[in-house]
Design an enzyme around this catalytic site. Sequence first.
Site, PDB file in Angstrom:
ATOM      1  N   ARG A 179     -23.183  83.027   0.688  1.00  0.00           N
ATOM      2  CA  ARG A 179     -21.876  83.693   1.620  1.00  0.00           C
ATOM      3  C   ARG A 179     -22.733  85.148   1.666  1.00  0.00           C
ATOM      4  NH1 ARG A 179     -17.021  84.374  -3.286  1.00  0.00           N
ATOM      5  NH2 ARG A 179     -19.124  84.849  -3.421  1.00  0.00           N
ATOM      6  N   ARG A 203     -31.889 115.812   7.474  1.00  0.00           N
ATOM      7  CA  ARG A 203     -30.493 116.314   7.141  1.00  0.00           C
ATOM      8  C   ARG A 203     -30.686 117.278   5.728  1.00  0.00           C
ATOM      9  NH1 ARG A 203     -25.560 114.689   9.473  1.00  0.00           N
ATOM     10  NH2 ARG A 203     -26.308 113.368  11.254  1.00  0.00           N
ATOM     11  N   HIS A 258     -28.516 120.995   1.644  1.00  0.00           N
ATOM     12  CA  HIS A 258     -27.371 121.419   1.662  1.00  0.00           C
ATOM     13  C   HIS A 258     -26.977 121.337   0.240  1.00  0.00           C
ATOM     14  CE1 HIS A 258     -27.353 119.632   6.049  1.00  0.00           C
ATOM     15  NE2 HIS A 258     -27.036 121.025   5.909  1.00  0.00           N
ATOM     16  N   ASP A 297     -29.555 124.484  10.507  1.00  0.00           N
ATOM     17  CA  ASP A 297     -30.324 123.736   8.946  1.00  0.00           C
ATOM     18  C   ASP A 297     -31.772 124.366   9.536  1.00  0.00           C
ATOM     19  OD1 ASP A 297     -28.710 122.678   7.873  1.00  0.00           O
ATOM     20  OD2 ASP A 297     -30.145 120.609   8.212  1.00  0.00           O
TER      21      ASP A 297
END
Length: 183
Positions: free
Chosen positions: A23, A59, A62, A168
Amino acid sequence: MKLLPTSLAGLTVIETAPIIDERGSFVRAFCEDELAILRPDLHFPQINLSITQQRGTVRGMHFQRPPAAEAKLIRCVRGRVFDVAVDLRVSSATYLHWHAVELDANASLQVFIPEGFAHGFQALSDDVQLIYMHTARWSREHEGTLRHDDPALAIVWPLPVLHISAKDHSAPLIDDDFAGIHA
């Protein structure tokens, strides 16, 4: 779940064991009992989905300063990323050191990043999606950003950096005034 420590204290790669049959597959991405060794009563009041469209995009980096410091559990659910954490804990032997792990939607790894670290990633494929589970709610007034190309960090990104946000890109470089995180 198998917890794999890294060279940065507290930063842990978590290997999950998917159950696969005709599955498809099923994997337990979070178990409070099994992750209690990382943090008793681990609680995530905020969960975010990051979508990055183009390979080469970066990205980060941070972080959140106390009292809004946060730990993160990060899993890639589409595509592949080069995921980086930087130790910002002034009292740590690995202060300003970084560690990277490749997260792939088709693999069984995720990463736990404790408070006191900056985080960022580079998309290694188009159409990347990451799930971030945060131990604290985001706070604009406690937010911090480091440059992805800061010479003080010397992060070696695997691809040329093609896209980065203006915010950034305009983050200050680490200098003598950088306070780090005092835990």
